[in-house]
Scaffold this active site. Sequence first.
Site, PDB file in Angstrom:
ATOM      1  N   CYS A 142     -14.294 -27.796  -5.446  1.00  0.00           N
ATOM      2  CA  CYS A 142     -13.473 -28.717  -6.230  1.00  0.00           C
ATOM      3  C   CYS A 142     -14.274 -29.902  -6.776  1.00  0.00           C
ATOM      4  O   CYS A 142     -15.115 -29.713  -7.639  1.00  0.00           O
ATOM      5  CB  CYS A 142     -12.269 -29.176  -5.420  1.00  0.00           C
ATOM      6  SG  CYS A 142     -10.955 -29.842  -6.488  1.00  0.00           S
ATOM      7  N   LYS A 163      -2.054 -33.705 -13.703  1.00  0.00           N
ATOM      8  CA  LYS A 163      -2.730 -33.082 -12.573  1.00  0.00           C
ATOM      9  C   LYS A 163      -2.578 -31.562 -12.611  1.00  0.00           C
ATOM     10  O   LYS A 163      -1.482 -31.036 -12.823  1.00  0.00           O
ATOM     11  CB  LYS A 163      -2.155 -33.630 -11.259  1.00  0.00           C
ATOM     12  CG  LYS A 163      -2.898 -33.186 -10.009  1.00  0.00           C
ATOM     13  CD  LYS A 163      -2.325 -33.872  -8.778  1.00  0.00           C
ATOM     14  CE  LYS A 163      -3.131 -33.515  -7.527  1.00  0.00           C
ATOM     15  NZ  LYS A 163      -2.607 -34.192  -6.320  1.00  0.00           N
ATOM     16  N   SER A 192      -5.862 -28.484  -7.227  1.00  0.00           N
ATOM     17  CA  SER A 192      -5.269 -29.806  -7.049  1.00  0.00           C
ATOM     18  C   SER A 192      -6.288 -30.834  -7.532  1.00  0.00           C
ATOM     19  O   SER A 192      -7.118 -31.302  -6.761  1.00  0.00           O
ATOM     20  CB  SER A 192      -4.907 -30.037  -5.574  1.00  0.00           C
ATOM     21  OG  SER A 192      -4.386 -31.335  -5.389  1.00  0.00           O
ATOM     22  N   HIS A 235      -9.228 -24.660  -4.515  1.00  0.00           N
ATOM     23  CA  HIS A 235      -9.209 -24.912  -3.069  1.00  0.00           C
ATOM     24  C   HIS A 235      -8.781 -23.647  -2.319  1.00  0.00           C
ATOM     25  O   HIS A 235      -7.699 -23.607  -1.726  1.00  0.00           O
ATOM     26  CB  HIS A 235      -8.249 -26.045  -2.728  1.00  0.00           C
ATOM     27  CG  HIS A 235      -8.794 -27.413  -2.972  1.00  0.00           C
ATOM     28  ND1 HIS A 235      -9.749 -27.989  -2.156  1.00  0.00           N
ATOM     29  CD2 HIS A 235      -8.518 -28.317  -3.929  1.00  0.00           C
ATOM     30  CE1 HIS A 235     -10.039 -29.200  -2.612  1.00  0.00           C
ATOM     31  NE2 HIS A 235      -9.311 -29.422  -3.679  1.00  0.00           N
ATOM     32  N   GLU A 237      -9.568 -22.660   0.464  1.00  0.00           N
ATOM     33  CA  GLU A 237      -9.440 -22.913   1.908  1.00  0.00           C
ATOM     34  C   GLU A 237      -8.092 -23.501   2.300  1.00  0.00           C
ATOM     35  O   GLU A 237      -7.745 -23.542   3.487  1.00  0.00           O
ATOM     36  CB  GLU A 237     -10.562 -23.854   2.368  1.00  0.00           C
ATOM     37  CG  GLU A 237     -10.362 -25.325   2.048  1.00  0.00           C
ATOM     38  CD  GLU A 237     -10.654 -25.701   0.603  1.00  0.00           C
ATOM     39  OE1 GLU A 237     -10.510 -26.897   0.279  1.00  0.00           O
ATOM     40  OE2 GLU A 237     -11.028 -24.810  -0.194  1.00  0.00           O
ATOM     41  N   ARG A 249       3.543 -36.485  -0.315  1.00  0.00           N
ATOM     42  CA  ARG A 249       2.808 -37.752  -0.188  1.00  0.00           C
ATOM     43  C   ARG A 249       2.858 -38.536  -1.496  1.00  0.00           C
ATOM     44  O   ARG A 249       3.150 -39.730  -1.508  1.00  0.00           O
ATOM     45  CB  ARG A 249       1.347 -37.460   0.176  1.00  0.00           C
ATOM     46  CG  ARG A 249       0.443 -38.679   0.247  1.00  0.00           C
ATOM     47  CD  ARG A 249      -1.007 -38.264   0.084  1.00  0.00           C
ATOM     48  NE  ARG A 249      -1.267 -37.697  -1.241  1.00  0.00           N
ATOM     49  CZ  ARG A 249      -2.325 -36.938  -1.525  1.00  0.00           C
ATOM     50  NH1 ARG A 249      -3.206 -36.628  -0.599  1.00  0.00           N
ATOM     51  NH2 ARG A 249      -2.487 -36.475  -2.762  1.00  0.00           N
TER      52      ARG A 249
END
Length: 306
Positions: A142, A163, A192, A235, A237, A249
């Site tokens: 990333c 985003k 992300s 991502h 993972e 969040r």
Amino acid sequence: MPIRIQDDLPVREILEKENIFVMDENRSLHQDIRPLEIMILNLMPLKEETELQLLRSLSNTPLQVNVTFMTVESHESKNTSLSHLNKFYQVFSEIKEKRFDGMIITGAPVEQMEFEEVDYWNELMEIMEWTKSHVHSTIYLCWAAQAGLYYHYGLQKKPLGKKMFGLFWHKVLNRKIPLVRGFDDLFLAPHSRHTEVAIEDIHACSELTVLAESEEAGLFLAMADEGRKIFVMGHPEYDRVTLDGEYKRDLSKNLPIEIPVNYYQDNDPDNKPYLMWRAHANNLYTNWLNYYVYQSTPYDLYGTPF
């Protein structure tokens, strides 16, 4: 695959409950094999969460792996205890004379800053240069992928209008290259991020080979130097609830955020997130360890030049 970590690393208990084979230090010393030495430079603020995600990802081959965690010296972590860092992490000055079969450099929540504004940029540049002579194959994840493309090839990142957030479909290119062996023609992977390196700039760089890309999300996977450098813009993972946690969040902080794409059942955040990328994520890390680390790294890390 047995993963060798420090006996009292907190995430060890979680891994064992998931039936992931974790080998203690004493047992590993009695095995007459040379394990792979893998370094993880963890730049994420919630380090234990990232430790768990990456150790899961490295647990799907019969190879024995010694994992060493590293953090940067030029940045003070505010989200991980100093005692955890002192006990389980090393810094570059402590390991720079060592050699490693493989290395993973994680993302970091600094993508909206210019690279030179990041307080550990000079240290990271030194580490990226060091990998050329001390690490056989390095994965950049990333933000680290954007940093690596900038440092090694001068490719600039640019801000996105909104985003890039959720699961996006990707198409496999260059199927004969072992890193994508076993991949389906189309697959989902999480993204992300607020910035990107334009896919046309990456294609225009003769030193890079694009292995998977998305019409919506751009680059997912590219490599250079016959696998010595591997760039993963997403991502893989991430676990099932990582995007969910990021979404809630940002909502709680009144930040501009949209529901992650292709993620919740019926696109409803009250529903359980779908887990639809784990198989390809495991395949990526397994192929990396097998074809670009185990089968090509020298047996004698110190007596054989990379």
